[in-house]
Design a protein around this motif. Structure first.
Motif, PDB file in Angstrom:
ATOM      1  N   ALA A 183      -7.589 -23.175   7.274  1.00 51.49           N
ATOM      2  CA  ALA A 183      -6.988 -24.282   7.587  1.00 51.49           C
ATOM      3  C   ALA A 183      -5.630 -24.660   6.590  1.00 51.49           C
ATOM      4  O   ALA A 183      -4.550 -25.003   6.815  1.00 51.49           O
ATOM      5  N   SER A 184      -5.837 -24.544   5.208  1.00 44.52           N
ATOM      6  CA  SER A 184      -4.923 -24.819   4.350  1.00 44.52           C
ATOM      7  C   SER A 184      -4.076 -23.444   3.891  1.00 44.52           C
ATOM      8  O   SER A 184      -3.622 -23.735   2.845  1.00 44.52           O
ATOM      9  N   GLU A 185      -4.419 -22.376   4.517  1.00 43.93           N
ATOM     10  CA  GLU A 185      -3.825 -21.218   4.202  1.00 43.93           C
ATOM     11  C   GLU A 185      -2.049 -21.371   4.163  1.00 43.93           C
ATOM     12  O   GLU A 185      -1.720 -21.813   5.045  1.00 43.93           O
ATOM     13  N   ASP A 186      -1.608 -21.004   3.312  1.00 44.86           N
ATOM     14  CA  ASP A 186      -0.232 -20.784   3.311  1.00 44.86           C
ATOM     15  C   ASP A 186       0.154 -19.490   3.948  1.00 44.86           C
ATOM     16  O   ASP A 186      -0.050 -18.413   3.364  1.00 44.86           O
ATOM     17  N   LEU A 187       0.675 -19.613   5.096  1.00 44.56           N
ATOM     18  CA  LEU A 187       0.830 -18.347   5.878  1.00 44.56           C
ATOM     19  C   LEU A 187       1.754 -17.417   5.466  1.00 44.56           C
ATOM     20  O   LEU A 187       1.741 -16.311   5.600  1.00 44.56           O
ATOM     21  N   SER A 188       2.694 -17.936   4.774  1.00 46.76           N
ATOM     22  CA  SER A 188       3.784 -17.125   4.170  1.00 46.76           C
ATOM     23  C   SER A 188       3.355 -16.157   2.919  1.00 46.76           C
ATOM     24  O   SER A 188       3.854 -15.185   2.797  1.00 46.76           O
ATOM     25  N   ALA A 189       1.943 -16.442   2.398  1.00 42.16           N
ATOM     26  CA  ALA A 189       1.578 -15.757   1.524  1.00 42.16           C
ATOM     27  C   ALA A 189       0.730 -14.472   2.304  1.00 42.16           C
ATOM     28  O   ALA A 189       0.612 -13.446   1.543  1.00 42.16           O
ATOM     29  N   ARG A 190       0.971 -14.292   3.589  1.00 43.56           N
ATOM     30  CA  ARG A 190       0.464 -12.815   4.115  1.00 43.56           C
ATOM     31  C   ARG A 190       1.661 -11.932   4.028  1.00 43.56           C
ATOM     32  O   ARG A 190       1.472 -10.919   4.225  1.00 43.56           O
ATOM     33  N   LEU A 191       2.808 -12.327   3.495  1.00 48.72           N
ATOM     34  CA  LEU A 191       4.073 -11.369   3.409  1.00 48.72           C
ATOM     35  C   LEU A 191       3.631 -10.652   2.186  1.00 48.72           C
ATOM     36  O   LEU A 191       4.585 -10.836   1.132  1.00 48.72           O
ATOM     37  N   VAL A 192       2.672  -9.745   2.047  1.00 45.76           N
ATOM     38  CA  VAL A 192       2.464  -9.319   0.658  1.00 45.76           C
ATOM     39  C   VAL A 192       3.604  -8.236   0.280  1.00 45.76           C
ATOM     40  O   VAL A 192       3.873  -7.950  -0.897  1.00 45.76           O
ATOM     41  N   THR A 193       4.119  -7.750   1.297  1.00 51.54           N
ATOM     42  CA  THR A 193       5.204  -6.708   0.917  1.00 51.54           C
ATOM     43  C   THR A 193       6.694  -7.343   0.346  1.00 51.54           C
ATOM     44  O   THR A 193       7.361  -6.794  -0.418  1.00 51.54           O
ATOM     45  N   ILE A 194       6.612  -9.001   0.714  1.00 51.07           N
ATOM     46  CA  ILE A 194       7.534  -9.527  -0.357  1.00 51.07           C
ATOM     47  C   ILE A 194       7.092 -10.108  -1.626  1.00 51.07           C
ATOM     48  O   ILE A 194       7.725  -9.861  -2.678  1.00 51.07           O
ATOM     49  N   THR A 195       5.839 -10.481  -1.417  1.00 48.56           N
ATOM     50  CA  THR A 195       5.386 -11.409  -2.862  1.00 48.56           C
ATOM     51  C   THR A 195       4.917 -10.121  -3.760  1.00 48.56           C
ATOM     52  O   THR A 195       4.786 -10.499  -5.001  1.00 48.56           O
ATOM     53  N   GLU A 196       4.434  -9.129  -3.334  1.00 49.59           N
ATOM     54  CA  GLU A 196       3.725  -8.028  -4.241  1.00 49.59           C
ATOM     55  C   GLU A 196       4.292  -6.516  -3.795  1.00 49.59           C
ATOM     56  O   GLU A 196       3.367  -5.933  -3.341  1.00 49.59           O
ATOM     57  N   PRO A 197       5.567  -6.441  -3.874  1.00 47.32           N
ATOM     58  CA  PRO A 197       6.145  -5.346  -3.275  1.00 47.32           C
ATOM     59  C   PRO A 197       5.686  -4.057  -4.038  1.00 47.32           C
ATOM     60  O   PRO A 197       5.604  -2.974  -3.525  1.00 47.32           O
ATOM     61  N   LEU A 198       5.256  -4.280  -5.220  1.00 40.72           N
ATOM     62  CA  LEU A 198       4.460  -2.894  -5.982  1.00 40.72           C
ATOM     63  C   LEU A 198       3.043  -2.745  -5.803  1.00 40.72           C
ATOM     64  O   LEU A 198       2.696  -1.888  -6.553  1.00 40.72           O
ATOM     65  N   GLY A 199       2.587  -3.587  -5.325  1.00 41.95           N
ATOM     66  CA  GLY A 199       0.851  -3.552  -5.060  1.00 41.95           C
ATOM     67  C   GLY A 199       0.598  -2.523  -4.072  1.00 41.95           C
ATOM     68  O   GLY A 199       1.409  -1.897  -3.293  1.00 41.95           O
ATOM     69  N   GLY A 200      -0.571  -2.018  -4.054  1.00 39.10           N
ATOM     70  CA  GLY A 200      -1.228  -1.032  -3.433  1.00 39.10           C
ATOM     71  C   GLY A 200      -1.088  -1.233  -1.690  1.00 39.10           C
ATOM     72  O   GLY A 200      -1.018  -0.616  -1.089  1.00 39.10           O
ATOM     73  N   THR A 201      -1.182  -2.586  -1.290  1.00 34.14           N
ATOM     74  CA  THR A 201      -1.147  -2.762  -0.117  1.00 34.14           C
ATOM     75  C   THR A 201       0.153  -2.662   0.455  1.00 34.14           C
ATOM     76  O   THR A 201       0.459  -1.926   1.662  1.00 34.14           O
ATOM     77  N   SER A 202       1.213  -3.007  -0.331  1.00 30.30           N
ATOM     78  CA  SER A 202       2.536  -2.704   0.014  1.00 30.30           C
ATOM     79  C   SER A 202       2.994  -1.286   0.197  1.00 30.30           C
ATOM     80  O   SER A 202       3.530  -0.673   1.125  1.00 30.30           O
ATOM     81  N   GLU A 203       2.237  -0.427  -0.700  1.00 25.19           N
ATOM     82  CA  GLU A 203       2.402   0.876  -0.752  1.00 25.19           C
ATOM     83  C   GLU A 203       1.701   1.506   0.646  1.00 25.19           C
ATOM     84  O   GLU A 203       2.351   2.483   1.286  1.00 25.19           O
ATOM     85  N   ALA A 204       0.772   0.884   1.084  1.00 22.46           N
ATOM     86  CA  ALA A 204      -0.195   1.337   2.492  1.00 22.46           C
ATOM     87  C   ALA A 204       1.083   0.975   3.659  1.00 22.46           C
ATOM     88  O   ALA A 204       1.016   2.005   4.376  1.00 22.46           O
ATOM     89  N   TYR A 205       1.465  -0.017   3.681  1.00 22.52           N
ATOM     90  CA  TYR A 205       2.557  -0.271   4.599  1.00 22.52           C
ATOM     91  C   TYR A 205       3.751   0.675   4.573  1.00 22.52           C
ATOM     92  O   TYR A 205       4.262   0.875   5.599  1.00 22.52           O
ATOM     93  N   ARG A 206       4.118   1.138   3.338  1.00 22.17           N
ATOM     94  CA  ARG A 206       5.221   1.975   3.222  1.00 22.17           C
ATOM     95  C   ARG A 206       4.843   3.274   3.853  1.00 22.17           C
ATOM     96  O   ARG A 206       5.592   4.039   4.359  1.00 22.17           O
ATOM     97  N   THR A 207       3.482   3.664   3.452  1.00 26.02           N
ATOM     98  CA  THR A 207       2.998   4.782   4.226  1.00 26.02           C
ATOM     99  C   THR A 207       2.901   4.877   5.804  1.00 26.02           C
ATOM    100  O   THR A 207       3.238   6.051   6.480  1.00 26.02           O
ATOM    101  N   LEU A 208       2.772   3.723   6.150  1.00 27.06           N
ATOM    102  CA  LEU A 208       2.666   3.636   7.621  1.00 27.06           C
ATOM    103  C   LEU A 208       4.077   3.643   8.071  1.00 27.06           C
ATOM    104  O   LEU A 208       4.175   4.569   8.927  1.00 27.06           O
ATOM    105  N   ARG A 209       4.997   3.142   7.406  1.00 29.63           N
ATOM    106  CA  ARG A 209       6.526   3.248   7.919  1.00 29.63           C
ATOM    107  C   ARG A 209       6.866   4.718   7.695  1.00 29.63           C
ATOM    108  O   ARG A 209       7.432   5.169   8.479  1.00 29.63           O
ATOM    109  N   THR A 210       6.654   5.609   6.649  1.00 27.30           N
ATOM    110  CA  THR A 210       6.941   7.001   6.508  1.00 27.30           C
ATOM    111  C   THR A 210       6.277   7.669   7.850  1.00 27.30           C
ATOM    112  O   THR A 210       6.939   8.394   8.293  1.00 27.30           O
ATOM    113  N   ASN A 211       5.000   7.640   8.246  1.00 26.01           N
ATOM    114  CA  ASN A 211       4.364   8.008   9.065  1.00 26.01           C
ATOM    115  C   ASN A 211       5.173   7.776  10.452  1.00 26.01           C
ATOM    116  O   ASN A 211       5.580   8.964  11.302  1.00 26.01           O
TER     117      ASN A 211
END
Ligand SMILES: Nc1ncnc2c1ncn2[C@@H]1O[C@H](COP(=O)(O)OP(=O)(O)O)[C@@H](O)[C@H]1O
Ligand SMILES: [Mg+2]
Length: 242
Positions: free
Chosen positions: A15-43
């Protein structure tokens, strides 16, 4: 599969979640999850060189498995790779993309489909110069009808010409027929599953439903898979068998 340190919030915090925090590719571009999204993109970009999918529907067997989160972050990494990208909120029953991107939602896809607005009037800029978002607008009484209408087909033809990639965020397969309708109109479908929640039987049923309508299954995105007590990973399997 790639590890990441992304922490998933507890349900009670939603209920109190900051939904924009879900954009990990913007907030943590160097993190492992962002890397996973980039792998998905490459595929997506390189694995299907002969017929690269442009219109991609993201769905899952049930609700809250991570479709919208995956859609938003995949859109960001595609735009980061200089692809002209459009994310369309096609979940006409429970739209959420406007919240994730912090956008207004007075008008959107629905207004285009009923002929009230042109596409240019309702497209909104995302956080990157080549990322645009189309929110739902007012919730319609007849989502299934709108998504199988001629106007929707015309809309898809238009965005296919204007963008390199169009991501369609959909409702779950098992609840309503919307996702199956969209899957048949997209070039391919990514099936998102929550490693902690999605049951094998539900996943198989979703795959069957999509195959029955002739959807082109591109693969599955494994969301929220626990690697160890404190770690999670997201991953992507291309043409996986579930
Ligand atoms: N990879 C993730 N990391 C953190 N939170 C997530 C992740 N995937 C989903 N969630 C959370 O789970 C909830 C449902 O996600 P959402 O993407 O809206 O699912 P769906 O579109 O399938 O209903 C949201 O509160 C979202 O913040
Ligand atoms: Mg959603």
């Amino acid at each position: 599969m790639i590890r990441s340190g992304l922490r998933r919030r507890a349900r009670k915090d939603l209920a109190s979640e900051d939904l924009s925090a879900r954009l990990v590719t913007i907030t943590e571009p160097l993190g492992g999850t962002s890397e996973a999204y980039r792998t998905l993109r490459t595929n997506l970009i390189y694995a299907l060189v002969d017929e690269p999918p442009k219109l991609i529907a993201l769905t899952s067997s049930g609700p809250t498995e991570g479709k919208s989160t995956t859609c938003a972050n995949l859109g960001v990494v595609l735009a980061q790779a200089e692809k002209r990208t459009l994310i369309v909120d096609c979940d006409l029953r429970k739209p959420v993309l406007h919240k994730i991107f912090g956008l207004r939602n007075f008008r959107g896809l629905v207004n285009v489909l009923v002929g009230e607005c042109s596409l240019q009037e309702v497209l909104q800029d995302g956080p990157l110069h080549n990322l645009q978002i189309l929110t739902v607008g007012p919730i319609p009484p007849n989502p299934a009808e709108l998504l199988s209408s001629k106007r929707f087909a015309t809309f898809l033809a238009q965005v296919r010409r204007e963008f390199d990639y169009v991501l369609l965020d959909t409702a779950p397969v098992e609840l309503v027929s919307d996702a199956a309708t969209l899957a048949t109109q997209a070039d391919g479908v990514l099936l998102v599953l929550d490693a902690q929640k999605t049951r094998k039987g539900e996943l198989r049923q979703a795959v069957r439903s999509l195959q029955t309508v002739g959807a082109n299954m591109l693969g599955t995105v494994v969301n929220n898979a626990r690697f160890s007590k404190s770690r999670y990973y997201s991953g992507y399997r291309y043409n996986s068998r579930v």
